[in-house]
Design a protein around this motif. Structure first.
Motif, PDB file in Angstrom:
ATOM      1  N   ALA B 251       0.839  -1.208   0.000  1.00  0.00           N
ATOM      2  CA  ALA B 251       0.000   0.000   0.000  1.00  0.00           C
ATOM      3  C   ALA B 251       0.872   1.255   0.000  1.00  0.00           C
ATOM      4  CB  ALA B 251      -0.928  -0.003   1.216  1.00  0.00           C
ATOM      5  N   ALA B 252       1.928   1.233   0.798  1.00  0.00           N
ATOM      6  CA  ALA B 252       2.831   2.393   0.892  1.00  0.00           C
ATOM      7  C   ALA B 252       3.418   2.729  -0.467  1.00  0.00           C
ATOM      8  CB  ALA B 252       3.952   2.107   1.887  1.00  0.00           C
ATOM      9  N   SER B 253       3.787   1.707  -1.220  1.00  0.00           N
ATOM     10  CA  SER B 253       4.429   1.961  -2.516  1.00  0.00           C
ATOM     11  C   SER B 253       3.477   2.670  -3.463  1.00  0.00           C
ATOM     12  CB  SER B 253       4.944   0.656  -3.127  1.00  0.00           C
ATOM     13  OG  SER B 253       3.894  -0.102  -3.695  1.00  0.00           O
ATOM     14  N   GLU B 254       2.189   2.479  -3.275  1.00  0.00           N
ATOM     15  CA  GLU B 254       1.200   3.147  -4.137  1.00  0.00           C
ATOM     16  C   GLU B 254       0.687   4.447  -3.533  1.00  0.00           C
ATOM     17  OE1 GLU B 254       1.310   1.976  -6.859  1.00  0.00           O
ATOM     18  OE2 GLU B 254       1.358  -0.199  -6.857  1.00  0.00           O
ATOM     19  N   MET B 255       0.804   4.587  -2.219  1.00  0.00           N
ATOM     20  CA  MET B 255       0.285   5.803  -1.569  1.00  0.00           C
ATOM     21  C   MET B 255       1.333   6.905  -1.478  1.00  0.00           C
ATOM     22  SD  MET B 255      -1.919   4.202   1.582  1.00  0.00           S
ATOM     23  CE  MET B 255      -3.387   3.177   1.325  1.00  0.00           C
ATOM     24  N   TRP B 256       2.607   6.536  -1.232  1.00  0.00           N
ATOM     25  CA  TRP B 256       3.620   7.593  -1.064  1.00  0.00           C
ATOM     26  C   TRP B 256       4.996   7.208  -1.599  1.00  0.00           C
ATOM     27  CZ3 TRP B 256       1.684   5.449   3.750  1.00  0.00           C
ATOM     28  CH2 TRP B 256       2.567   4.590   4.406  1.00  0.00           C
ATOM     29  N   SER B 257       5.166   6.106  -2.268  1.00  0.00           N
ATOM     30  CA  SER B 257       6.444   5.660  -2.850  1.00  0.00           C
ATOM     31  C   SER B 257       7.457   5.196  -1.812  1.00  0.00           C
ATOM     32  CB  SER B 257       7.143   6.723  -3.709  1.00  0.00           C
ATOM     33  OG  SER B 257       6.506   6.866  -4.937  1.00  0.00           O
ATOM     34  N   ALA B 258       7.991   6.119  -1.040  1.00  0.00           N
ATOM     35  CA  ALA B 258       9.052   5.780  -0.088  1.00  0.00           C
ATOM     36  C   ALA B 258       9.175   6.948   0.892  1.00  0.00           C
ATOM     37  CB  ALA B 258      10.375   5.562  -0.833  1.00  0.00           C
ATOM     38  N   PRO B 259       9.774   6.688   2.073  1.00  0.00           N
ATOM     39  CA  PRO B 259       9.981   7.801   3.004  1.00  0.00           C
ATOM     40  C   PRO B 259      10.939   8.834   2.404  1.00  0.00           C
ATOM     41  CG  PRO B 259      10.845   5.707   3.904  1.00  0.00           C
ATOM     42  CD  PRO B 259      10.280   5.396   2.575  1.00  0.00           C
ATOM     43  N   VAL B 260      10.857  10.060   2.887  1.00  0.00           N
ATOM     44  CA  VAL B 260      11.656  11.162   2.349  1.00  0.00           C
ATOM     45  C   VAL B 260      13.150  10.875   2.582  1.00  0.00           C
ATOM     46  CG1 VAL B 260      11.849  13.661   2.257  1.00  0.00           C
ATOM     47  CG2 VAL B 260       9.741  12.618   3.086  1.00  0.00           C
ATOM     48  N   MET B 261      13.926  10.880   1.501  1.00  0.00           N
ATOM     49  CA  MET B 261      15.304  10.386   1.583  1.00  0.00           C
ATOM     50  C   MET B 261      16.228  11.189   2.498  1.00  0.00           C
ATOM     51  SD  MET B 261      17.400   8.031   0.864  1.00  0.00           S
ATOM     52  CE  MET B 261      16.856   6.996  -0.499  1.00  0.00           C
ATOM     53  N   PRO B 262      16.332  12.514   2.345  1.00  0.00           N
ATOM     54  CA  PRO B 262      17.274  13.205   3.238  1.00  0.00           C
ATOM     55  C   PRO B 262      16.889  13.021   4.717  1.00  0.00           C
ATOM     56  CG  PRO B 262      16.684  14.619   1.393  1.00  0.00           C
ATOM     57  CD  PRO B 262      15.763  13.431   1.345  1.00  0.00           C
ATOM     58  N   MET B 263      15.580  13.013   5.003  1.00  0.00           N
ATOM     59  CA  MET B 263      15.146  12.818   6.383  1.00  0.00           C
ATOM     60  C   MET B 263      15.522  11.424   6.896  1.00  0.00           C
ATOM     61  SD  MET B 263      13.570  15.407   5.215  1.00  0.00           S
ATOM     62  CE  MET B 263      13.102  17.017   5.778  1.00  0.00           C
ATOM     63  N   GLN B 264      15.573  10.462   6.011  1.00  0.00           N
ATOM     64  CA  GLN B 264      15.945   9.116   6.448  1.00  0.00           C
ATOM     65  C   GLN B 264      17.377   9.088   6.969  1.00  0.00           C
ATOM     66  OE1 GLN B 264      14.657   5.517   4.389  1.00  0.00           O
ATOM     67  NE2 GLN B 264      14.029   6.863   2.718  1.00  0.00           N
ATOM     68  N   HIS B 265      18.250   9.830   6.299  1.00  0.00           N
ATOM     69  CA  HIS B 265      19.648   9.863   6.751  1.00  0.00           C
ATOM     70  C   HIS B 265      19.732  10.509   8.128  1.00  0.00           C
ATOM     71  CE1 HIS B 265      21.608   8.293   3.156  1.00  0.00           C
ATOM     72  NE2 HIS B 265      20.666   8.925   2.452  1.00  0.00           N
ATOM     73  N   ALA B 266      19.025  11.614   8.298  1.00  0.00           N
ATOM     74  CA  ALA B 266      19.020  12.271   9.611  1.00  0.00           C
ATOM     75  C   ALA B 266      18.376  11.364  10.660  1.00  0.00           C
ATOM     76  CB  ALA B 266      18.287  13.604   9.523  1.00  0.00           C
ATOM     77  N   ALA B 267      17.344  10.626  10.232  1.00  0.00           N
ATOM     78  CA  ALA B 267      16.629   9.752  11.167  1.00  0.00           C
ATOM     79  C   ALA B 267      17.495   8.560  11.571  1.00  0.00           C
ATOM     80  CB  ALA B 267      15.325   9.273  10.536  1.00  0.00           C
ATOM     81  N   ALA B 268      18.335   8.103  10.652  1.00  0.00           N
ATOM     82  CA  ALA B 268      19.241   6.995  10.996  1.00  0.00           C
ATOM     83  C   ALA B 268      20.135   7.425  12.152  1.00  0.00           C
ATOM     84  CB  ALA B 268      20.086   6.605   9.782  1.00  0.00           C
ATOM     85  N   TYR B 269      20.519   8.681  12.117  1.00  0.00           N
ATOM     86  CA  TYR B 269      21.318   9.231  13.214  1.00  0.00           C
ATOM     87  C   TYR B 269      20.444   9.376  14.478  1.00  0.00           C
ATOM     88  CZ  TYR B 269      23.088  13.181  15.954  1.00  0.00           C
ATOM     89  OH  TYR B 269      23.459  13.999  16.979  1.00  0.00           O
ATOM     90  N   ALA B 270      19.271   9.976  14.311  1.00  0.00           N
ATOM     91  CA  ALA B 270      18.433  10.275  15.484  1.00  0.00           C
ATOM     92  C   ALA B 270      18.028   8.999  16.217  1.00  0.00           C
ATOM     93  CB  ALA B 270      17.199  11.051  15.059  1.00  0.00           C
ATOM     94  N   TRP B 271      17.618   7.979  15.479  1.00  0.00           N
ATOM     95  CA  TRP B 271      17.130   6.752  16.117  1.00  0.00           C
ATOM     96  C   TRP B 271      18.255   5.870  16.668  1.00  0.00           C
ATOM     97  CZ3 TRP B 271      12.794   7.173  12.150  1.00  0.00           C
ATOM     98  CH2 TRP B 271      11.584   7.465  12.781  1.00  0.00           C
ATOM     99  N   SER B 272      19.494   6.280  16.407  1.00  0.00           N
ATOM    100  CA  SER B 272      20.595   5.528  17.016  1.00  0.00           C
ATOM    101  C   SER B 272      20.860   6.022  18.445  1.00  0.00           C
ATOM    102  CB  SER B 272      21.853   5.660  16.147  1.00  0.00           C
ATOM    103  OG  SER B 272      22.365   6.979  16.228  1.00  0.00           O
ATOM    104  N   ASP B 273      20.045   6.960  18.925  1.00  0.00           N
ATOM    105  CA  ASP B 273      20.161   7.460  20.304  1.00  0.00           C
ATOM    106  C   ASP B 273      21.538   8.012  20.631  1.00  0.00           C
ATOM    107  OD1 ASP B 273      17.524   7.073  21.302  1.00  0.00           O
ATOM    108  OD2 ASP B 273      17.909   4.929  21.547  1.00  0.00           O
ATOM    109  N   PRO B 274      22.063   8.937  19.830  1.00  0.00           N
ATOM    110  CA  PRO B 274      23.352   9.548  20.184  1.00  0.00           C
ATOM    111  C   PRO B 274      23.211  10.365  21.470  1.00  0.00           C
ATOM    112  CG  PRO B 274      22.345  10.728  18.356  1.00  0.00           C
ATOM    113  CD  PRO B 274      21.492   9.522  18.608  1.00  0.00           C
TER     114      PRO B 274
END
Lengths: 411, 411
Positions: B251-274
């Motif tokens: 459903a996601a692939s048809e509703m929004w394609s993919a999560p926003v790419m630059p935010m994913q990089h920042a989120a990879a950092y954020a969710w690593s609990d620095p």
């Protein structure tokens, strides 16, 4: 339901590449070009913006979008504009708000039918005229409307994905007449508009049916910002358009809250058509034209039926005249089989026509020519700046590989 | 259908402010804090990333999300994770994939019922236990399931919006039992999890019904990144969970394609609990706790019924004991009237309980206490770093204004 065919193919090819295979990936509809440094600067400068903001988008972005369309002969007020996280989401919310069944061109982009199914409605395919992909044959549409009650909208793609062609002004005008006669909303996906090779061929149903045409666009194709997820929709200024925009804004507020804020700031800049980006889009258009034409030439040379590409970065060869040979030698009976053999035996990734709703048994494929521009930013920038990109060694090598593959495949 | 109540209130208040009115805006559920500079740096550094990327999110981001939950006693593999453009979109796609009707707590966040209605299903409200907002009373849920066939899922919010409370471990355990007995999927919205004031009160149905609980989160609340639109869902590792995740990805692939790419990089950092972000979330939690408690104190002092806030940045006063007086003096009969008078006569913006599905006629309101931290980055950072934020002049002034308003309103 499986993952969107085009995204799924991308993931399969990425996995093969990770496994060390040398795949000629021509499946994924990504512009294949680096982000313009000015856009990187704009996004970086807006990185601290993290408010939700208005559902429809911030004023500066809506003004810019209105200007974008107004400069393209579709006079638009900011109050007609709605931004969203990609035009895909805007299309989904718009189709949601249209209530009924939807007529779509056959073939057409993978996600229209899939979205309509997710919404529990029927996607009704209508053929297109030869060489005019993306717009349902107006006469066939009229017949379909007589046969099937409950259709409230028709989708058009100008220029077209998958065929890389654009419908004529006459056909679009007739589509507008049919839509008006039957009170259909036209959803016109014009995401590749800026990439029509000869811009005098650009056409929109909003010119002839302004009161009932919703136009969508995004920065994903003209500026190669797919991963940024920023799109816009233009609703008619008519009472119908105002009602529809309110319904879509309401759905949007529950489906995704608001467009991504930092991207909106960068988009306000991009949609204002600054000189440097206009130049970049111009270069991209020339590159897409040169390579799409070269790829079409390779297919034509081997005898596949193929339309002259007119916009975007796709070609759509038809191997019907090789049917017997392909069945005998490879056991191919349909487009899925065709794409499978090309991937399994030749490491060439294309999407089968069936992914775009082509009639069962056709031997068509969509080939994304933007995947040939090179590996990495340096090669892609060189391609963008080249006066004769098909002569660049890495592009020439891939064209020649495609040539050899077809030589062997169609032998 | 109107625009999401919480977003609509935001826009009305913004318009009043633009017109020069001094509105005490306590309606909108935004964390009200600046973005941490390290996050700005991460996003700026990823601004050039504009590929679509995988539907489920890039590997580094999914790994980080898996780590985030694993460190919070919910062991998670990256293959269980799906990122999306905000947890709202992930909730919508998850509810879409669950097919049937959905039980939701009464009251509960404005968008659950709205999404379920957009999907053409029924949202069935079930009361919560006193002081345990966000989780349907397990006994009442069981009764509802006996009375109403077709319910396939139950939503929980831990901690809760609008009440600012969190259900007890016993209640959540019982909810898990009921869900298992009736083969319900539990959709557990844990977007405020990191903002539970006493982290030993944190609880998730995934602890007791791991095979059937989908958990969602995002960076919008703990790190005040609402406008960045980046969320994540954790699906069960069970066959049911795998099937559900595949359906949502489709459903996601048809509703929004993919999560926003630059935010994913920042989120990879954020969710690593620095360390620096763990500290920031810790500071935020303390600020939210101090101000929510102070605001609850003001309401309590004037005699409104109010629960001790336990997480997030909301309080939910009930003016039932003032019913006669409010009707006589202001003509107030329900929560909508209550919110209207506070806005019209006192320039105080709150959301009526009815926006959260509270029973008709109740005199409740949701008050977003995060709106009191100050104007602009400087005041908000000072609030964040203060050992006693309620003593800061601009916060004290607003608390005192609220006190005067209630004094007059309830006179």
């Amino acid at each position: 339901m499986s993952v969107s065919a085009t995204l799924a193919a991308n993931e399969i090819i990425a996995a093969r590449r990770a496994a060390g295979q040398d795949v000629l990936a021509l499946a994924f509809g990504e512009a294949g070009l680096p982000v313009h440094p000015a856009l990187i600067g704009q996004l970086a400068a807006s990185a601290g913006e993290a408010n939700y903001g208005p559902v429809a988008g911030i004023g500066s972005a809506r003004d810019a979008v209105a200007g974008y369309w107004t400069r393209r002969e579709l006079t638009t007020g900011a109050e007609q504009v709605l931004l969203g996280p990609g035009s895909k989401s805007l299309l989904y919310a718009t189709l949601h708000s249209l209530q009924g069944d939807v007529a779509i061109p056959q073939p057409s982009w993978v996600s229209y039918a899939a979205q309509i199914e997710l919404l529990g409605r029927k996607a009704i395919t209508v053929p297109t005229l030869p060489g005019e992909g993306g717009v349902t044959d107006p006469q066939a549409l009229e017949q379909t409307l007589r046969d099937q009650p409950g259709i409230t909208a028709v989708v058009a793609t100008l220029p077209d994905n998958p065929t890389g062609t654009i419908a004529s002004k006459q056909t679009v005008e007739k589509l507008a007449e049919v839509a008006r006669r039957h009170e259909l909303v036209i959803v016109s996906d014009e995401i590749y508009r800026d990439l029509v090779f000869d811009q005098s061929n650009v056409v929109s149903p909003a010119q002839w049916a302004p009161e009932r045409t919703v136009v969508t666009t995004s920065l994903s194709k003209n500026l190669a910002l797919g991963g940024w997820r920023i799109g816009a929709a233009r609703f008619p200024g008519s009472p119908l358009g105002q009602k529809l925009r309110a319904a879509v804004a309401s759905a949007a507020s529950e489906m995704w809250s608001a467009p991504v804020m930092p991207m909106q700031h960068a988009a306000a800049y991009a949609w204002s058509d600054p000189t440097e980006l206009v130049e970049r889009v111009g270069q991209s258009r020339q590159l897409h034209a040169a390579v799409a034409r070269a790829v079409a030439g390779v297919f034509a040379q081997h005898g596949a039926a193929i339309q002259e590409p007119q916009g975007g970065f796709y070609v759509y060869p038809d191997f019907e005249m090789f049917r017997e040979r392909l069945e005998e030698r490879w056991g191919i009976e349909d487009s899925a089989g065709l794409a499978q053999v090309l991937l399994d035996d030749f490491n060439v990734g294309v999407l089968p026509g069936s992914a775009f709703g082509a009639p069962t048994g056709t031997l068509t494929a969509r080939v994304a020519t933007s995947q040939l521009y090179g590996n990495g930013t340096e090669q892609r920038l060189a391609a963008l700046e080249s006066a004769d990109p098909v002569k660049l060694p890495w592009i020439e090598e891939k064209l020649s590989r495609l040539d050899s593959v077809l030589e062997d495949f169609l032998r």
